[in-house]
Design a protein around this motif. Structure first.
Motif, PDB file in Angstrom:
ATOM      1  N   ARG A   1       0.860  -1.255   0.047  1.00 12.14           N
ATOM      2  CA  ARG A   1      -0.158  -0.052   0.171  1.00 12.14           C
ATOM      3  C   ARG A   1       0.702   1.187  -0.010  1.00 12.14           C
ATOM      4  O   ARG A   1       0.354   2.358  -0.513  1.00 12.14           O
ATOM      5  CB  ARG A   1      -0.952  -0.198   1.206  1.00 12.14           C
ATOM      6  N   ASN A   2       2.106   1.182   0.688  1.00 11.90           N
ATOM      7  CA  ASN A   2       2.998   2.268   0.549  1.00 11.90           C
ATOM      8  C   ASN A   2       3.948   2.268  -0.586  1.00 11.90           C
ATOM      9  O   ASN A   2       5.070   2.960  -0.467  1.00 11.90           O
ATOM     10  CB  ASN A   2       3.559   2.303   1.833  1.00 11.90           C
ATOM     11  N   ASN A   3       3.682   1.493  -1.552  1.00 10.51           N
ATOM     12  CA  ASN A   3       4.702   1.347  -2.721  1.00 10.51           C
ATOM     13  C   ASN A   3       6.046   0.928  -2.419  1.00 10.51           C
ATOM     14  O   ASN A   3       7.338   1.605  -2.998  1.00 10.51           O
ATOM     15  CB  ASN A   3       4.532   2.556  -3.540  1.00 10.51           C
ATOM     16  N   ILE A   4       6.303   0.003  -1.461  1.00  5.96           N
ATOM     17  CA  ILE A   4       7.600  -0.276  -0.892  1.00  5.96           C
ATOM     18  C   ILE A   4       7.717  -1.677  -1.504  1.00  5.96           C
ATOM     19  O   ILE A   4       7.207  -2.541  -1.393  1.00  5.96           O
ATOM     20  CB  ILE A   4       7.754  -0.342   0.585  1.00  5.96           C
ATOM     21  N   GLY A   5       8.853  -1.766  -2.417  1.00  9.25           N
ATOM     22  CA  GLY A   5       8.982  -3.026  -3.269  1.00  9.25           C
ATOM     23  C   GLY A   5       9.562  -4.328  -2.283  1.00  9.25           C
ATOM     24  O   GLY A   5       9.950  -3.939  -1.266  1.00  9.25           O
ATOM     25  N   MET A   6       9.252  -5.390  -2.567  1.00  6.06           N
ATOM     26  CA  MET A   6       9.487  -6.589  -1.801  1.00  6.06           C
ATOM     27  C   MET A   6       9.749  -7.679  -2.622  1.00  6.06           C
ATOM     28  O   MET A   6       9.141  -7.784  -3.754  1.00  6.06           O
ATOM     29  CB  MET A   6       8.326  -6.845  -0.694  1.00  6.06           C
ATOM     30  N   THR A   7      10.539  -8.580  -2.000  1.00  2.00           N
ATOM     31  CA  THR A   7      10.702  -9.964  -2.429  1.00  2.00           C
ATOM     32  C   THR A   7      10.486 -11.022  -1.252  1.00  2.00           C
ATOM     33  O   THR A   7      10.841 -10.794  -0.104  1.00  2.00           O
ATOM     34  CB  THR A   7      11.888 -10.258  -2.893  1.00  2.00           C
ATOM     35  N   PHE A   8       9.453 -11.877  -1.351  1.00  2.59           N
ATOM     36  CA  PHE A   8       9.232 -12.932  -0.484  1.00  2.59           C
ATOM     37  C   PHE A   8      10.436 -13.846  -0.594  1.00  2.59           C
ATOM     38  O   PHE A   8      10.502 -14.751  -1.196  1.00  2.59           O
ATOM     39  CB  PHE A   8       7.972 -13.549  -0.651  1.00  2.59           C
ATOM     40  N   VAL A   9      11.015 -14.125   0.716  1.00  4.71           N
ATOM     41  CA  VAL A   9      12.033 -14.948   0.652  1.00  4.71           C
ATOM     42  C   VAL A   9      11.503 -16.082   1.983  1.00  4.71           C
ATOM     43  O   VAL A   9      11.437 -15.598   3.230  1.00  4.71           O
ATOM     44  CB  VAL A   9      13.337 -14.294   1.621  1.00  4.71           C
TER      45      VAL A   9
END
Length: 309
Positions: free
Chosen positions: A234-242
């Motif tokens: 929702r805050n446009n913070i990129g992620m990768t699920f590890v």
């Protein structure tokens, strides 16, 4: 010329409106242009020059006929329709593109611990934040990545560490160890403090390339992990699920890690039209270590390429 901190991945339109009207399927701190998903020379940014081009030699973990393109993370410089099974990192949905390279860690040093986001290093080096529940294996993953035992000390009391810890890798980029969330034995005030300064870090850290959101694959999905992913999106913070602990089954009677991972992905699919990148790891067996570093390299090299127009 577009400045480094303004290179956005316009994936804001990839959410499913009825379920998550502001959730973005992100991989970077700020998303890449959708043009990045076209082939080089037709609107995508040029790949960085590299004296050692990276061509993944991993055995494909899906059959060509079963390659589900819409479920893959396709990086800049790769045309989605041209993805082949041998471009996919094993145990993940991550495609290797032309920005991948310089993945190995040769030198690492602890720089500082910060009690506030504004006290973090200000040298503009790119960084990856490692986030997850306090017993998910954050320190173990860091130790496995840098191949130094007890480099990031694990605590016998989950939730004890309340600082933002910066580790400088190869004198060029940072691994950032953040306090764990969801610890049961911490006071309410400690939880509030964690929420305040950690969210401040996410919202104001322009050098953040991506968040590595760690999820324990040895247990069923936890709502707190889904909520955290929700907030980041929702805050446009990129992620990768590890996914961590992929070598374990709790108590010998639980579901297999791949079953738990699929369940988690099913939950996340309610919020994302296209899933963020994900990868399976184990700090015990070394599963996913090299592949995760290669994925981080292509995110970092794209972020750090000043020649994008």
């Amino acid at each position: 010329m577009i400045l480094r901190h303004h290179r956005l991945l316009n994936l804001h339109m990839l959410y499913t409106p009825p379920l998550a009207p502001s959730l973005a399927a992100l991989s970077f701190r700020r998303p890449l242009s959708l043009a990045a998903h076209t082939r080089p020379g037709t609107g995508s940014p040029p790949p960085p020059p590299s004296p050692h081009p990276v061509k993944p030699s991993f055995a494909p973990n899906v059959a060509g006929a079963d390659l589900v393109r819409t479920a893959l993370f396709v990086p800049p410089g790769v045309a989605r329709e041209e993805v082949t099974p041998d471009m996919l990192l094993p145990g993940s949905n991550i495609v290797v593109g032309p920005y991948a390279g310089h993945a190995q860690i040769k030198q690492v040093e602890f720089v500082k611990s910060s009690a506030r986001a504004r006290d973090c290093p200000k040298d503009n080096r790119p960084e990856f934040a490692i986030l997850g529940r306090s017993n998910v294996g954050k320190s173990s993953l860091i130790n496995a990545l840098v191949r130094k035992k007890e480099f990031a000390l694990t605590s016998k009391k989950p939730g004890k560490t309340q600082l933002i810890n910066h580790f400088l890798v190869n004198k060029s980029w940072y691994i950032v160890d953040l306090p764990g969330y969801g610890f049961a034995n911490a006071s309410q005030s400690a939880r509030t403090d964690w929420s305040s300064f950690t969210k401040g870090y996410f919202l104001n850290r322009d050098t953040l390339v991506a968040v590595l959101l760690l999820v324990d694959a040895s247990i069923p999905p936890q709502q707190i992990d889904v909520d955290c992913a929700n907030w980041l999106g929702r805050n446009n913070i990129g992620m990768t699920f590890v996914f961590t602990k992929c070598d374990k089954i709790k108590g010998g009677k639980g579901k297999r890690s791949d079953d738990n991972i699929k369940h988690f992905q099913d939950l996340i699919s309610k919020y994302y039209k296209e899933p963020p990148p994900w990868i399976m790891t184990s700090s015990v067996t070394g599963l996913g270590r090299d592949e995760l570093l290669l994925h981080m390299s292509q995110l970092r090299n794209y972020w750090d390429n000043d020649e994008i127009v």
